[in-house]
Design a protein around this motif. Structure first.
Motif, PDB file in Angstrom:
ATOM      1  N   MET A  74      -6.735 -15.380   1.577  1.00  8.80           N
ATOM      2  CA  MET A  74      -7.735 -15.311   2.842  1.00  8.80           C
ATOM      3  C   MET A  74      -6.645 -13.980   3.564  1.00  8.80           C
ATOM      4  O   MET A  74      -5.780 -13.970   3.308  1.00  8.80           O
ATOM      5  N   ALA A  75      -7.856 -13.818   4.360  1.00  6.45           N
ATOM      6  CA  ALA A  75      -7.320 -12.298   5.197  1.00  6.45           C
ATOM      7  C   ALA A  75      -6.881 -12.653   6.511  1.00  6.45           C
ATOM      8  O   ALA A  75      -5.814 -12.118   6.678  1.00  6.45           O
ATOM      9  N   GLY A  76      -7.215 -13.745   6.864  1.00  6.85           N
ATOM     10  CA  GLY A  76      -7.371 -13.167   8.096  1.00  6.85           C
ATOM     11  C   GLY A  76      -7.829 -13.335   9.291  1.00  6.85           C
ATOM     12  O   GLY A  76      -8.530 -12.260   9.401  1.00  6.85           O
ATOM     13  N   ILE A  77      -6.739 -13.445  11.107  1.00  8.24           N
ATOM     14  CA  ILE A  77      -7.907 -12.951  12.267  1.00  8.24           C
ATOM     15  C   ILE A  77      -7.153 -11.125  12.125  1.00  8.24           C
ATOM     16  O   ILE A  77      -5.751 -10.668  12.287  1.00  8.24           O
ATOM     17  N   ALA A  78      -7.739 -10.365  12.195  1.00  5.25           N
ATOM     18  CA  ALA A  78      -7.638  -9.152  11.856  1.00  5.25           C
ATOM     19  C   ALA A  78      -8.553  -8.424  12.588  1.00  5.25           C
ATOM     20  O   ALA A  78      -9.470  -7.763  11.759  1.00  5.25           O
ATOM     21  N   GLN A  79      -8.314  -7.300  12.811  1.00  5.84           N
ATOM     22  CA  GLN A  79      -9.450  -5.707  12.456  1.00  5.84           C
ATOM     23  C   GLN A  79      -9.281  -4.729  12.458  1.00  5.84           C
ATOM     24  O   GLN A  79      -8.509  -4.403  12.856  1.00  5.84           O
ATOM     25  N   GLY A  80      -9.931  -3.883  12.285  1.00  7.34           N
ATOM     26  CA  GLY A  80      -9.461  -2.070  12.199  1.00  7.34           C
ATOM     27  C   GLY A  80      -9.429  -1.623  10.613  1.00  7.34           C
ATOM     28  O   GLY A  80      -8.501  -2.905  10.056  1.00  7.34           O
ATOM     29  N   ASP A  81      -8.589  -0.121  10.779  1.00 11.36           N
ATOM     30  CA  ASP A  81      -8.213   0.745  10.001  1.00 11.36           C
ATOM     31  C   ASP A  81      -7.221   0.278   9.069  1.00 11.36           C
ATOM     32  O   ASP A  81      -6.757  -0.032   8.248  1.00 11.36           O
ATOM     33  N   ALA A  82      -6.076  -0.216  10.234  1.00 11.15           N
ATOM     34  CA  ALA A  82      -4.989  -0.519   9.720  1.00 11.15           C
ATOM     35  C   ALA A  82      -5.106  -2.071   9.007  1.00 11.15           C
ATOM     36  O   ALA A  82      -4.231  -2.330   7.372  1.00 11.15           O
ATOM     37  N   ALA A  83      -6.075  -3.001   9.564  1.00  7.15           N
ATOM     38  CA  ALA A  83      -6.190  -3.853   8.618  1.00  7.15           C
ATOM     39  C   ALA A  83      -6.977  -4.115   7.167  1.00  7.15           C
ATOM     40  O   ALA A  83      -6.084  -4.273   6.718  1.00  7.15           O
ATOM     41  N   GLU A  84      -7.173  -3.180   7.084  1.00  8.90           N
ATOM     42  CA  GLU A  84      -8.277  -3.420   6.088  1.00  8.90           C
ATOM     43  C   GLU A  84      -6.920  -2.300   4.627  1.00  8.90           C
ATOM     44  O   GLU A  84      -7.194  -2.541   3.739  1.00  8.90           O
ATOM     45  N   VAL A  85      -6.410  -1.565   5.729  1.00 10.84           N
ATOM     46  CA  VAL A  85      -5.180  -0.637   4.183  1.00 10.84           C
ATOM     47  C   VAL A  85      -4.499  -2.394   3.969  1.00 10.84           C
ATOM     48  O   VAL A  85      -4.169  -1.607   2.623  1.00 10.84           O
ATOM     49  N   VAL A  86      -4.034  -2.652   4.876  1.00 14.81           N
ATOM     50  CA  VAL A  86      -3.342  -4.004   4.242  1.00 14.81           C
ATOM     51  C   VAL A  86      -3.542  -4.794   3.674  1.00 14.81           C
ATOM     52  O   VAL A  86      -3.159  -5.673   2.857  1.00 14.81           O
ATOM     53  N   PHE A  87      -4.987  -5.411   4.281  1.00  9.94           N
ATOM     54  CA  PHE A  87      -5.729  -6.049   2.774  1.00  9.94           C
ATOM     55  C   PHE A  87      -5.376  -5.181   1.679  1.00  9.94           C
ATOM     56  O   PHE A  87      -5.311  -6.086   0.678  1.00  9.94           O
ATOM     57  N   LEU A  88      -5.957  -4.339   1.465  1.00 12.39           N
ATOM     58  CA  LEU A  88      -6.054  -3.462  -0.293  1.00 12.39           C
ATOM     59  C   LEU A  88      -4.951  -3.468  -0.365  1.00 12.39           C
ATOM     60  O   LEU A  88      -4.591  -3.487  -1.786  1.00 12.39           O
ATOM     61  N   ALA A  89      -4.177  -3.066   0.018  1.00  8.80           N
ATOM     62  CA  ALA A  89      -2.679  -2.967  -0.919  1.00  8.80           C
ATOM     63  C   ALA A  89      -1.980  -4.730  -1.232  1.00  8.80           C
ATOM     64  O   ALA A  89      -1.740  -5.001  -1.959  1.00  8.80           O
ATOM     65  N   ASN A  90      -2.058  -5.511  -0.458  1.00  7.83           N
ATOM     66  CA  ASN A  90      -1.997  -7.041  -0.386  1.00  7.83           C
ATOM     67  C   ASN A  90      -3.052  -7.592  -2.021  1.00  7.83           C
ATOM     68  O   ASN A  90      -3.012  -8.333  -2.851  1.00  7.83           O
ATOM     69  N   LEU A  91      -4.469  -6.759  -2.156  1.00 10.33           N
ATOM     70  CA  LEU A  91      -5.208  -7.616  -2.583  1.00 10.33           C
ATOM     71  C   LEU A  91      -4.780  -7.106  -4.400  1.00 10.33           C
ATOM     72  O   LEU A  91      -5.497  -7.046  -5.545  1.00 10.33           O
ATOM     73  N   ASP A  92      -4.630  -5.314  -4.137  1.00  7.59           N
ATOM     74  CA  ASP A  92      -3.489  -4.487  -5.485  1.00  7.59           C
ATOM     75  C   ASP A  92      -2.454  -5.592  -5.830  1.00  7.59           C
ATOM     76  O   ASP A  92      -2.614  -5.522  -6.991  1.00  7.59           O
ATOM     77  N   TYR A  93      -1.945  -5.353  -4.875  1.00  2.00           N
ATOM     78  CA  TYR A  93      -0.522  -6.798  -5.773  1.00  2.00           C
ATOM     79  C   TYR A  93      -0.853  -7.819  -6.590  1.00  2.00           C
ATOM     80  O   TYR A  93      -0.404  -8.350  -7.248  1.00  2.00           O
ATOM     81  N   ALA A  94      -2.138  -8.691  -5.389  1.00  3.36           N
ATOM     82  CA  ALA A  94      -2.711  -9.793  -6.014  1.00  3.36           C
ATOM     83  C   ALA A  94      -3.617  -9.609  -7.586  1.00  3.36           C
ATOM     84  O   ALA A  94      -2.949 -10.380  -9.038  1.00  3.36           O
ATOM     85  N   CYS A  95      -3.743  -9.154  -7.425  1.00  4.02           N
ATOM     86  CA  CYS A  95      -5.332  -8.161  -8.914  1.00  4.02           C
ATOM     87  C   CYS A  95      -3.675  -7.689  -9.846  1.00  4.02           C
ATOM     88  O   CYS A  95      -4.391  -7.844 -10.666  1.00  4.02           O
ATOM     89  N   LYS A  96      -2.887  -6.260  -9.777  1.00  4.11           N
ATOM     90  CA  LYS A  96      -1.870  -6.919 -10.630  1.00  4.11           C
ATOM     91  C   LYS A  96      -0.492  -7.396 -11.009  1.00  4.11           C
ATOM     92  O   LYS A  96      -0.148  -7.797 -12.062  1.00  4.11           O
ATOM     93  N   THR A  97      -0.563  -7.906  -9.884  1.00  2.00           N
ATOM     94  CA  THR A  97       0.240  -9.881 -10.300  1.00  2.00           C
ATOM     95  C   THR A  97       0.135 -10.499 -11.516  1.00  2.00           C
ATOM     96  O   THR A  97       0.583 -11.438 -12.373  1.00  2.00           O
ATOM     97  N   ALA A  98      -1.758 -11.363 -11.352  1.00  2.00           N
ATOM     98  CA  ALA A  98      -1.913 -12.119 -12.147  1.00  2.00           C
ATOM     99  C   ALA A  98      -3.319 -11.476 -13.413  1.00  2.00           C
ATOM    100  O   ALA A  98      -4.269 -11.374 -12.235  1.00  2.00           O
ATOM    101  N   PRO A  99      -2.879 -10.655 -13.345  1.00  2.00           N
ATOM    102  CA  PRO A  99      -4.502 -10.353 -13.981  1.00  2.00           C
ATOM    103  C   PRO A  99      -4.800 -10.305 -14.956  1.00  2.00           C
ATOM    104  O   PRO A  99      -6.688 -10.103 -15.330  1.00  2.00           O
ATOM    105  N   GLU A 100      -5.218 -11.725 -15.467  1.00  2.00           N
ATOM    106  CA  GLU A 100      -5.878 -12.418 -15.983  1.00  2.00           C
ATOM    107  C   GLU A 100      -5.996 -13.228 -15.513  1.00  2.00           C
ATOM    108  O   GLU A 100      -6.834 -14.205 -15.996  1.00  2.00           O
ATOM    109  N   LEU A 101      -6.063 -13.640 -14.127  1.00  2.00           N
ATOM    110  CA  LEU A 101      -7.274 -15.178 -12.985  1.00  2.00           C
ATOM    111  C   LEU A 101      -7.911 -14.058 -12.177  1.00  2.00           C
ATOM    112  O   LEU A 101      -8.041 -12.206 -11.787  1.00  2.00           O
ATOM    113  N   THR A 102      -9.045 -14.251 -11.813  1.00  2.00           N
ATOM    114  CA  THR A 102      -9.658 -13.891 -11.377  1.00  2.00           C
ATOM    115  C   THR A 102      -9.448 -13.806  -9.372  1.00  2.00           C
ATOM    116  O   THR A 102      -8.906 -14.765  -9.545  1.00  2.00           O
ATOM    117  N   ILE A 103      -9.185 -13.227  -8.559  1.00  2.00           N
ATOM    118  CA  ILE A 103      -8.778 -12.948  -7.163  1.00  2.00           C
ATOM    119  C   ILE A 103     -10.583 -12.700  -6.640  1.00  2.00           C
ATOM    120  O   ILE A 103     -10.791 -11.800  -6.930  1.00  2.00           O
TER     121      ILE A 103
END
Length: 251
Positions: A102-131
């Motif tokens: 879940m992304a949360g309440i946020a807007q703007g470029d900085a939020a996108e950078v953070v979201f992408l970094a956290n998605l990268d973390y999730a996908c790499k942490t659990a490559p066997e799961l669908t994120i």
């Protein structure tokens, strides 16, 4: 067509293990939930084993009251990753194959950078799961970072992980985007799960401005074989709201 009962809305009068049993008794093919964390994973795994149902997905925690996720909020990265870890561990413990970040309440470029970094973390942490990431409509979730399917597609492309997929919720996307037939056709390669409810009241999928028979036929013709998530708010007992199930199951 197969269907999954979303136990965040269905059988909410029951404890989650008993709601799983009720969904099985009602003839659902699978279940999914929002936040199961108040229950020991062993209790949920036991109910799933007893019924033979799979838990298709669960969400990262929303955060504090009034929040709707943490993963796109600058300055909250440590909390967001702790909740991602918690969700992944719980999913692994019960044999669940997908985690909605879940992304949360946020807007703007900085939020996108953070979201992408956290998605990268999730996908790499659990490559066997669908994120999963899910656009939410701005009536029910004002200010939520992710609100359109094209935005989600862009993020998935930028992230570049094969296990990062779109949660295509017909209720949210009909409100925000419309043109669902063509969106399903265009986005099918990156769709990880499909959910539905009537629009605009989020009730049973047998009325409103969406023809769910048509949606199910489109999914069938596109080769979708996994259960579709029934994520609607019943009026009265859940068992009394299932009149739609036989007709759509026959598609």
């Amino acid at each position: 067509m197969q269907f999954s009962a979303n136990l965040g809305f269905l059988w909410t009068d029951l404890a989650l293990p008993d709601a799983i049993r009720a969904a099985a008794a009602a003839g659902f093919d699978a279940v999914e939930c929002h936040w199961p964390y108040e229950y020991a994973p062993e209790a949920i795994a036991a109910a799933l084993a007893e019924t033979g149902l799979a838990m298709l997905g669960l969400n990262t925690h929303r955060g504090q009251p009034g929040e709707n996720g943490l993963s796109a909020i600058p300055g909250r990265e440590a909390e967001a990753r702790a909740e991602i870890d918690r969700a992944i561990a719980y999913a692994r413990a019960i044999g669940c194959k997908a985690v909605h970040v879940m992304a949360g309440i946020a807007q703007g470029d900085a939020a996108e950078v953070v979201f992408l970094a956290n998605l990268d973390y999730a996908c790499k942490t659990a490559p066997e799961l669908t994120i999963l990431i899910e656009p939410l409509n701005n009536r029910d979730a004002p200010g939520y970072f992710l609100s359109h399917s094209d935005q989600a597609m862009r993020l998935i492309g930028r992230a570049g992980h094969p296990n990062l997929k779109l949660m295509f919720d017909c209720y949210h996307l009909q409100i925000m985007d419309g043109d669902l037939t063509r969106r399903l056709q265009r986005m099918m390669p990156v769709i990880g799960h499909v959910q539905f409810a009537s629009v605009p009241d989020r009730g049973t999928p047998d009325h409103g401005e969406l023809d769910h028979r048509h949606i199910c036929k489109v999914l069938r013709d596109l080769g979708w074989v996994r259960p579709v998530g029934a994520e609607y708010k019943p009026v009265g007992p859940t068992g009394d709201s299932l009149g739609w199930l036989p007709e759509l199951r026959a598609i």
